[in-house]
Design a protein around this motif. Structure first.
Motif, short mmCIF file in Angstrom:
data_model
loop_
_atom_site.label_atom_id
_atom_site.label_comp_id
_atom_site.label_asym_id
_atom_site.label_seq_id
_atom_site.Cartn_x
_atom_site.Cartn_y
_atom_site.Cartn_z
N TRP A 222 -4.87 7.84 4.97
CA TRP A 222 -3.42 7.36 4.83
C TRP A 222 -2.99 7.64 6.51
O TRP A 222 -1.79 6.88 6.72
N ALA B 140 -4.43 -4.43 -1.09
CA ALA B 140 -3.73 -3.86 -0.21
C ALA B 140 -4.41 -2.50 0.36
O ALA B 140 -4.68 -2.08 1.48
N ILE B 141 -4.79 -1.62 -0.73
CA ILE B 141 -5.59 -0.37 -0.35
C ILE B 141 -6.91 -0.52 0.13
O ILE B 141 -7.34 0.02 1.21
N ALA C 123 -3.49 4.67 8.35
CA ALA C 123 -2.83 3.31 8.29
C ALA C 123 -1.25 3.57 8.47
O ALA C 123 -0.79 2.66 8.72
N GLN D 284 -6.40 -1.27 3.92
CA GLN D 284 -5.87 -0.06 4.72
C GLN D 284 -7.01 0.72 4.83
O GLN D 284 -7.33 1.39 5.93
N ARG D 285 -7.91 0.88 3.76
CA ARG D 285 -9.05 1.95 3.71
C ARG D 285 -9.99 1.41 4.83
O ARG D 285 -10.57 2.27 5.48
N GLY E 287 -1.33 -5.40 6.43
CA GLY E 287 -1.02 -5.32 4.76
C GLY E 287 -0.25 -6.71 4.21
O GLY E 287 -0.46 -6.87 3.08
N THR F 121 2.08 1.85 -3.80
CA THR F 121 0.86 1.98 -4.84
C THR F 121 0.76 3.49 -4.88
O THR F 121 0.27 4.34 -4.10
N LEU G 22 -7.15 3.10 -5.94
CA LEU G 22 -5.99 3.08 -5.38
C LEU G 22 -5.57 4.32 -4.79
O LEU G 22 -4.48 4.38 -4.04
N TRP H 188 0.75 -0.98 -0.26
CA TRP H 188 -0.10 0.14 0.06
C TRP H 188 1.00 1.31 -0.07
O TRP H 188 0.39 2.47 -0.55
N GLN I 30 -2.04 -4.44 -5.40
CA GLN I 30 -2.43 -3.06 -5.07
C GLN I 30 -3.78 -2.91 -4.72
O GLN I 30 -4.04 -1.90 -3.62
N HIS I 31 -4.88 -3.17 -5.32
CA HIS I 31 -6.32 -3.09 -4.96
C HIS I 31 -6.68 -3.59 -3.74
O HIS I 31 -7.39 -2.98 -2.93
#
Length: 389
Positions: free
Chosen positions: A185, A375-376, A188, A379-380, A337, A171, A178, A168, A372-373
């Motif tokens: 942020w 991971a984000i 995270a 965290q989101r 993550g 990315t 993303l 994340w 990537q998708h």
């Protein structure tokens, strides 16, 4: 300052950068020596000006600036690793290999002879990796001396070493899916760095656990009564990306397939028709520093936590999948993550099933984008849970 035995000076130069180690930042003091050693080897090996030195026709003069700089860099590297080794427990050091003598010559006098016998390799990476590994062991060792108070730090540090934990951070927000808002942020980043969250009360009114927030200010990430809705949203976001990428592959799929087991209402998260066979997958996102898992994560490693979660999913769905001539694969993710090997296997199967003739991405590009998708999304989802709590 690195060669000093002054503990305070060492903490300032070595430990402070480690506090930001979750972002891949390393003190220049610790990386300068490996960088010079690697540069000197490359120069001696490939520069025509030093051809006679490399072939052994003439020695590297001991009074030359390069020879003195090599000796200085070797001394600095050994001093750095020596300081770190003093803070590492013997138990952890026994598994550290190879020995420094296999990575580095004793002095500039045998520098050419040492590296000439070896293929040109990633010297800087190998030496820097040793420093970062020792730094990690030193942090774990220091936390271990704190007893139960250090368990959360150990589990978090172990989690950050799992495959994909930093995806994340790497990315680029090239599309809305993303992107993280500044607020998300920050959450995270705080989670990754182990920053304690200010709390207004210690007891959790939802699960009735006394001192829940006092012991773990990130309690919401593992409290189903308090965060069940947020956990479901995070789970569904990950599942949606898996389904979207399976369609992009393109492979027929459906989420939460029903009627697979006539004797129960069990439904895995996703069914994907691959060229060779159909697979079923079920997503679970685990918080390694939660009350339920922190002891296992500290003693056996975060992978043991993932193994346990995978086993639970297998017991639920494997028999059902076999009865339908399908294959079941758990998809275990961590809040920090990282990907458990079960998730890595599932994503690998999707990547291998990509049809290059019809998919808009190459197989490698498909795998990178999917990770990537996911991971984000994790965290989101974590940030949503904490903000609501």
């Amino acid at each position: 300052g690195i060669t000093s035995e002054d503990g305070q000076q060492y903490d300032a130069q070595i430990q402070s950068p480690l506090n930001m180690g979750g972002f891949g930042l390393t003190s220049a003091d610790s990386t300068a020596a490996p960088a010079y050693i690697a540069g000197a080897e490359n120069t001696l090996r490939h520069s025509p000006a030093f051809a006679s030195v490399w072939t052994g026709e003439i020695p590297l003069h001991p009074d030359s600036p390069m020879s003195q700089a090599i000796d200085d860099s070797i001394a600095r590297f050994k001093a750095t690793t020596s300081i770190l080794e003093k803070d590492c427990t013997t138990e952890h050091l026994t598994c550290l290999s190879p020995h420094t003598s296999a990575l580095l010559p004793s002095s500039a006098a045998n520098f050419v002879e040492f590296y000439k016998a070896k293929p040109s390799s990633v010297i800087q990476a190998a030496l820097t990796h040793r420093i970062s590994t020792l730094s990690f062991i030193a942090r774990v060792s220091a936390a271990g001396k704190q007893g139960k108070a250090g368990h959360c730090t150990i589990a978090r540090l172990q989690s950050l070493r799992e495959t994909g934990s930093a995806v994340w951070l790497q990315t680029l927000p090239t599309e809305p899916a993303l992107a993280l808002t500044d607020e998300k942020w920050r959450w995270a980043a705080w989670l990754r760095l182990g920053v304690p969250v200010p709390v207004t009360e210690s007891c959790c009114s939802k699960c009735k656990q006394a001192d829940a927030y006092g012991k773990d200010s990130w309690h919401a990430l593992s409290c189903t009564p308090a965060s069940g809705r947020g956990m479901t949203g995070r789970h569904n976001a990950v599942l949606a990306h898996l389904a979207d990428f399976a369609t992009l592959a393109p492979r027929s799929n459906r989420t939460e397939p029903a009627t697979l087991d006539p004797d129960s209402q069990k439904r895995p998260d996703i069914e994907v028709a691959l060229p060779d066979r159909t697979i079923l997958g079920d997503v679970t996102i685990t918080h390694p520093t939660s009350r339920s898992w922190i002891k296992k994560a500290c003693k056996q490693g975060v992978e043991a936590v993932g193994d346990k979660r995978e086993g639970c999913k297998n017991s639920l769905y494997k028999k059902m999948a076999k009865a339908n001539d399908m294959e079941f694969m758990a998809i275990v993710l961590y809040t920090y993550g990282g990907l458990h090997r079960s998730a890595i296997r599932f994503l690998q199967r999707l990547k291998n099933a990509v049809d290059p003739a019809t998919c808009l991405l190459s197989r490698s590009g498909f795998q990178i984008a999917l990770r990537q998708h996911v991971a984000i999304a994790v965290q989101r989802g974590n940030a949503d849970i904490m903000i609501r709590d």
